[in-house]
Design an enzyme around this catalytic site. Structure first.
Site, PDB file in Angstrom:
ATOM      1  N   ASP A  50       0.838  -1.202   0.000  1.00 23.25           N
ATOM      2  CA  ASP A  50       0.000   0.000   0.000  1.00 23.25           C
ATOM      3  C   ASP A  50       0.874   1.252   0.000  1.00 23.25           C
ATOM      4  O   ASP A  50       1.682   1.457   0.912  1.00 23.25           O
ATOM      5  CB  ASP A  50      -0.908   0.008   1.231  1.00 23.25           C
ATOM      6  CG  ASP A  50      -1.863   1.194   1.234  1.00 23.25           C
ATOM      7  OD1 ASP A  50      -2.937   1.086   0.618  1.00 23.25           O
ATOM      8  OD2 ASP A  50      -1.518   2.233   1.834  1.00 23.25           O
ATOM      9  N   TYR A  55       2.834  10.025   0.062  1.00 25.48           N
ATOM     10  CA  TYR A  55       3.881   9.423   0.891  1.00 25.48           C
ATOM     11  C   TYR A  55       5.281   9.727   0.362  1.00 25.48           C
ATOM     12  O   TYR A  55       6.273   9.535   1.059  1.00 25.48           O
ATOM     13  CB  TYR A  55       3.715   7.905   0.980  1.00 25.48           C
ATOM     14  CG  TYR A  55       2.423   7.422   1.587  1.00 25.48           C
ATOM     15  CD1 TYR A  55       1.559   8.282   2.260  1.00 25.48           C
ATOM     16  CD2 TYR A  55       2.060   6.085   1.498  1.00 25.48           C
ATOM     17  CE1 TYR A  55       0.365   7.829   2.804  1.00 25.48           C
ATOM     18  CE2 TYR A  55       0.871   5.616   2.045  1.00 25.48           C
ATOM     19  CZ  TYR A  55       0.030   6.493   2.687  1.00 25.48           C
ATOM     20  OH  TYR A  55      -1.148   6.038   3.215  1.00 25.48           O
ATOM     21  N   LYS A  84      -2.762   6.110  -4.291  1.00 27.09           N
ATOM     22  CA  LYS A  84      -3.913   6.977  -4.019  1.00 27.09           C
ATOM     23  C   LYS A  84      -3.779   8.328  -4.710  1.00 27.09           C
ATOM     24  O   LYS A  84      -2.684   8.888  -4.807  1.00 27.09           O
ATOM     25  CB  LYS A  84      -4.050   7.182  -2.508  1.00 27.09           C
ATOM     26  CG  LYS A  84      -4.087   5.877  -1.712  1.00 27.09           C
ATOM     27  CD  LYS A  84      -4.103   6.127  -0.223  1.00 27.09           C
ATOM     28  CE  LYS A  84      -3.924   4.824   0.537  1.00 27.09           C
ATOM     29  NZ  LYS A  84      -2.517   4.389   0.609  1.00 27.09           N
ATOM     30  N   HIS A 117      -7.952   9.541  -2.154  1.00 29.02           N
ATOM     31  CA  HIS A 117      -7.394   9.624  -0.799  1.00 29.02           C
ATOM     32  C   HIS A 117      -8.369  10.290   0.170  1.00 29.02           C
ATOM     33  O   HIS A 117      -8.483   9.894   1.332  1.00 29.02           O
ATOM     34  CB  HIS A 117      -6.057  10.388  -0.825  1.00 29.02           C
ATOM     35  CG  HIS A 117      -5.090   9.899   0.199  1.00 29.02           C
ATOM     36  ND1 HIS A 117      -3.733   9.836  -0.016  1.00 29.02           N
ATOM     37  CD2 HIS A 117      -5.263   9.454   1.454  1.00 29.02           C
ATOM     38  CE1 HIS A 117      -3.131   9.373   1.061  1.00 29.02           C
ATOM     39  NE2 HIS A 117      -4.038   9.129   1.967  1.00 29.02           N
TER      40      HIS A 117
END
Length: 297
Positions: A50, A55, A84, A117
């Site tokens: 994931d 990120y 996402k 998201h």
């Protein structure tokens, strides 16, 4: 697909492993750490990875996957990769641009699951699935009302296969889980082990889930770690659990959640830990009209 872990069926006919390796990291941790830990996770047996644009580690996650494909450890179809759509790409004409940017970072042709998201329209996401850039599409951080808005949308072509939300024994999301099950939507739990994020994301006074005496007592009873109990709790509920750690020993422990079972009494005790506590309330967005946490669930 061949996985060591058990899988859950998605509404579009695909399979998602019930246990995933989460790559959300402390901003102070170098991205190279994610590269190495993702490689180790794949070696240990994780097949669900994931990630997310925000990120800032898609390059490293992609490199880890590609290196293990080159090494012959896995084939691309063995890996279930999620990323996402971040808030800066919400305009319909930017959704595919955002996904293509992620794919360029991964240096891969497609992702297995593409999530919104935070709550926005799904129409442009459907086009990404139609183009083959995302095998499945889903949402993240949606409440019941927001899910119903999508499900009741005229002309909806592809239903979201999952809703990824914060979920752990202190926030068990039982009402949202029941609703998602009724709609054939899989609930995916992030922060399934509580939080190890820095204090600028999480209240420094937040309770540390894995030190909970009830959780620790049950871990001792089953000769398991508190993390294993927290993860087993989720997979027995049919919830896909994401677990993040850099420690190889902990990764090996986490993947052993399929080697034991909790009794119905154990599950009831863990249900009783719920206190509707969020580690990630995202208070900075509380005034936004689409803020999802104002509703009960």
């Amino acid at each position: 697909m061949s996985f060591k872990q058990q899988c859950v069926g998605l509404s579009d006919g695909r399979l998602m492993p019930l246990l995933g390796y989460g790559t959300c990291q402390n901003p102070e941790i170098p991205a190279s750490k994610i590269l190495e830990s993702t490689k180790i996770a794949i070696d240990i047996g994780f097949r669900h990875i994931d990630s997310a644009y925000v990120y800032k580690n898609e390059k490293e996650v992609g490199e880890a996957i590609r290196s293990k494909i080159t090494d012959g450890v896995v084939k691309r179809e063995d890996i279930f990769l999620t990323t996402k759509l971040w808030n800066t790409f919400h305009r319909p004409e930017l959704v595919r641009v955002g996904l293509e940017r992620s794919l360029k970072s991964f240096q891969l042709d497609y992702v297995d699951l593409y999530l919104i998201h935070y709550p926005v329209s799904i129409k442009a996401m459907e086009k990404c699935k139609d183009a083959g850039l995302a095998k499945s599409i889903g949402v993240s951080n949606f409440n019941r009302r927001q899910l119903e808005m999508i499900l009741n949308k005229p002309g909806l072509k592809h239903r979201p296969v999952c809703n990824q939300v914060e979920c752990h024994p202190y926030l068990n999301q039982s009402k949202l889980l029941d609703f998602c099950k009724s709609q054939d939507i899989v609930l995916v739990a992030y922060a399934a082990l509580g939080s190890q994020r820095p204090t600028n994301w999480v209240d420094k006074n937040a309770p540390f889930l894995l030190n909970d005496p009830v959780l620790c007592g049950m871990a001792k009873k089953h000769n398991r770690s508190p993390a294993q109990i927290a993860l087993r709790y989720q997979v027995q509920r049919g919830v896909v659990a994401l677990a993040h750690t850099y420690e190889q020993k902990e990764m090996k422990e986490n993947i052993q959640v399929f080697e034991f079972q909790l009794s119905s009494e154990d599950m009831e005790v863990l249900d009783g830990l719920n206190r509707n506590f969020r580690y990630f309330p995202v208070n900075i967005a509380a005034e936004h009209p689409n803020y999802p946490y104002s509703d009960e669930y």
